[in-house]
Design a protein around this motif. Sequence first.
Motif, PDB file in Angstrom:
ATOM      1  N   LEU A   5       0.820  -1.201   0.000  1.00 48.19           N
ATOM      2  CA  LEU A   5       0.000   0.000   0.000  1.00 48.19           C
ATOM      3  C   LEU A   5       0.862   1.263   0.000  1.00 48.19           C
ATOM      4  CD1 LEU A   5      -2.926   0.611  -0.205  1.00 48.19           C
ATOM      5  CD2 LEU A   5      -3.105   0.573   2.269  1.00 48.19           C
ATOM      6  N   VAL A   6       1.977   1.226   0.673  1.00 41.90           N
ATOM      7  CA  VAL A   6       2.909   2.352   0.643  1.00 41.90           C
ATOM      8  C   VAL A   6       3.373   2.599  -0.791  1.00 41.90           C
ATOM      9  CG1 VAL A   6       5.225   3.125   1.334  1.00 41.90           C
ATOM     10  CG2 VAL A   6       3.696   2.103   3.022  1.00 41.90           C
ATOM     11  N   HIS A   7       3.679   1.533  -1.495  1.00 48.76           N
ATOM     12  CA  HIS A   7       4.121   1.671  -2.887  1.00 48.76           C
ATOM     13  C   HIS A   7       2.992   2.170  -3.788  1.00 48.76           C
ATOM     14  CE1 HIS A   7       7.466  -1.210  -1.704  1.00 48.76           C
ATOM     15  NE2 HIS A   7       8.036  -0.064  -2.022  1.00 48.76           N
ATOM     16  N   VAL A   8       1.769   1.746  -3.501  1.00 47.45           N
ATOM     17  CA  VAL A   8       0.621   2.233  -4.273  1.00 47.45           C
ATOM     18  C   VAL A   8       0.499   3.742  -4.116  1.00 47.45           C
ATOM     19  CG1 VAL A   8      -1.911   2.242  -4.404  1.00 47.45           C
ATOM     20  CG2 VAL A   8      -0.669   0.075  -4.260  1.00 47.45           C
ATOM     21  N   PHE A   9       0.551   4.215  -2.872  1.00 39.70           N
ATOM     22  CA  PHE A   9       0.430   5.648  -2.645  1.00 39.70           C
ATOM     23  C   PHE A   9       1.611   6.410  -3.245  1.00 39.70           C
ATOM     24  CE2 PHE A   9      -2.402   4.420   1.014  1.00 39.70           C
ATOM     25  CZ  PHE A   9      -3.560   4.850   0.393  1.00 39.70           C
ATOM     26  N   SER A  10       2.790   5.820  -3.196  1.00 39.52           N
ATOM     27  CA  SER A  10       3.957   6.451  -3.808  1.00 39.52           C
ATOM     28  C   SER A  10       3.764   6.565  -5.322  1.00 39.52           C
ATOM     29  CB  SER A  10       5.209   5.638  -3.500  1.00 39.52           C
ATOM     30  OG  SER A  10       6.334   6.194  -4.135  1.00 39.52           O
ATOM     31  N   ALA A  11       3.270   5.510  -5.939  1.00 44.14           N
ATOM     32  CA  ALA A  11       3.035   5.544  -7.391  1.00 44.14           C
ATOM     33  C   ALA A  11       1.980   6.586  -7.740  1.00 44.14           C
ATOM     34  CB  ALA A  11       2.600   4.162  -7.886  1.00 44.14           C
ATOM     35  N   LEU A  12       0.968   6.718  -6.917  1.00 38.97           N
ATOM     36  CA  LEU A  12      -0.098   7.684  -7.179  1.00 38.97           C
ATOM     37  C   LEU A  12       0.360   9.125  -6.946  1.00 38.97           C
ATOM     38  CD1 LEU A  12      -3.158   5.854  -5.598  1.00 38.97           C
ATOM     39  CD2 LEU A  12      -2.617   6.133  -8.025  1.00 38.97           C
ATOM     40  N   ARG A  17       1.756   9.708 -13.570  1.00 40.86           N
ATOM     41  CA  ARG A  17       1.107   8.420 -13.319  1.00 40.86           C
ATOM     42  C   ARG A  17      -0.352   8.612 -12.942  1.00 40.86           C
ATOM     43  NH1 ARG A  17       6.441   7.066 -11.654  1.00 40.86           N
ATOM     44  NH2 ARG A  17       6.088   7.559  -9.461  1.00 40.86           N
ATOM     45  N   TRP A  18      -0.636   9.664 -12.177  1.00 44.95           N
ATOM     46  CA  TRP A  18      -2.020   9.960 -11.821  1.00 44.95           C
ATOM     47  C   TRP A  18      -2.836  10.260 -13.083  1.00 44.95           C
ATOM     48  CZ3 TRP A  18      -5.142   8.989  -8.070  1.00 44.95           C
ATOM     49  CH2 TRP A  18      -6.339   9.693  -7.943  1.00 44.95           C
ATOM     50  N   SER A  19      -2.252  11.031 -14.006  1.00 49.08           N
ATOM     51  CA  SER A  19      -2.935  11.349 -15.260  1.00 49.08           C
ATOM     52  C   SER A  19      -3.174  10.090 -16.092  1.00 49.08           C
ATOM     53  CB  SER A  19      -2.126  12.357 -16.072  1.00 49.08           C
ATOM     54  OG  SER A  19      -2.039  13.584 -15.394  1.00 49.08           O
ATOM     55  N   ILE A  20      -2.196   9.205 -16.114  1.00 49.36           N
ATOM     56  CA  ILE A  20      -2.351   7.941 -16.845  1.00 49.36           C
ATOM     57  C   ILE A  20      -3.490   7.131 -16.235  1.00 49.36           C
ATOM     58  CG2 ILE A  20      -1.274   5.692 -17.302  1.00 49.36           C
ATOM     59  CD1 ILE A  20       1.415   7.259 -17.564  1.00 49.36           C
ATOM     60  N   LEU A  21      -3.508   7.045 -14.924  1.00 49.16           N
ATOM     61  CA  LEU A  21      -4.552   6.282 -14.250  1.00 49.16           C
ATOM     62  C   LEU A  21      -5.928   6.883 -14.511  1.00 49.16           C
ATOM     63  CD1 LEU A  21      -4.492   3.763 -12.483  1.00 49.16           C
ATOM     64  CD2 LEU A  21      -4.640   5.250 -10.504  1.00 49.16           C
ATOM     65  N   GLN A  22      -6.016   8.203 -14.497  1.00 48.77           N
ATOM     66  CA  GLN A  22      -7.286   8.859 -14.803  1.00 48.77           C
ATOM     67  C   GLN A  22      -7.725   8.553 -16.232  1.00 48.77           C
ATOM     68  OE1 GLN A  22      -6.162  12.899 -13.579  1.00 48.77           O
ATOM     69  NE2 GLN A  22      -7.940  12.844 -12.223  1.00 48.77           N
ATOM     70  N   ASP A  28      -9.687   1.418 -21.487  1.00 44.58           N
ATOM     71  CA  ASP A  28      -8.387   0.827 -21.800  1.00 44.58           C
ATOM     72  C   ASP A  28      -7.711   1.611 -22.915  1.00 44.58           C
ATOM     73  OD1 ASP A  28      -9.461  -1.014 -20.086  1.00 44.58           O
ATOM     74  OD2 ASP A  28      -9.542  -2.653 -21.528  1.00 44.58           O
ATOM     75  N   ALA A  29      -6.371   1.648 -22.877  1.00 42.36           N
ATOM     76  CA  ALA A  29      -5.631   2.378 -23.907  1.00 42.36           C
ATOM     77  C   ALA A  29      -4.226   1.810 -24.044  1.00 42.36           C
ATOM     78  CB  ALA A  29      -5.559   3.861 -23.563  1.00 42.36           C
ATOM     79  N   SER A  30      -3.665   1.970 -25.205  1.00 40.54           N
ATOM     80  CA  SER A  30      -2.276   1.568 -25.444  1.00 40.54           C
ATOM     81  C   SER A  30      -1.354   2.692 -24.964  1.00 40.54           C
ATOM     82  CB  SER A  30      -2.048   1.328 -26.935  1.00 40.54           C
ATOM     83  OG  SER A  30      -2.169   2.544 -27.643  1.00 40.54           O
TER      84      SER A  30
END
Length: 104
Positions: A5-12, A17-22, A28-30
């Motif tokens: 979970l620490v790594h998840v929050f770090s990635a976010l 990365r936040w923009s990619i996740l949004q 889905d996208a390439s």
Amino acid sequence: MTKTLVHVFSALGDETRWSILQALGEGDASASALAARLPVSRQAIAKHIHVLQEVGLVRPARVGREIRYQVVGSQLSAAARQLEAIGTAWESRLAAIKDIAEDL
């Protein structure tokens, strides 16, 4: 909080990365499609996707010759539950402080 979970929050915590996740939250996208949509090179997108994959937020899916990425909702839900638990605990503490202050 678990190491994962620490790594998840770090990635976010990274804006790209936040923009990619949004963007992937909308469908889905390439990596190429994401690079066309965001002000980041395809190579940078690939590196950011790798980080998101490492923490379990994104997974690849082959569609013909293309690799498309999709969000892993269960990992996001786990992070949201952890944040909710922390928020609930703080609300309880604040309510207790308010009760003590009102009793004075």
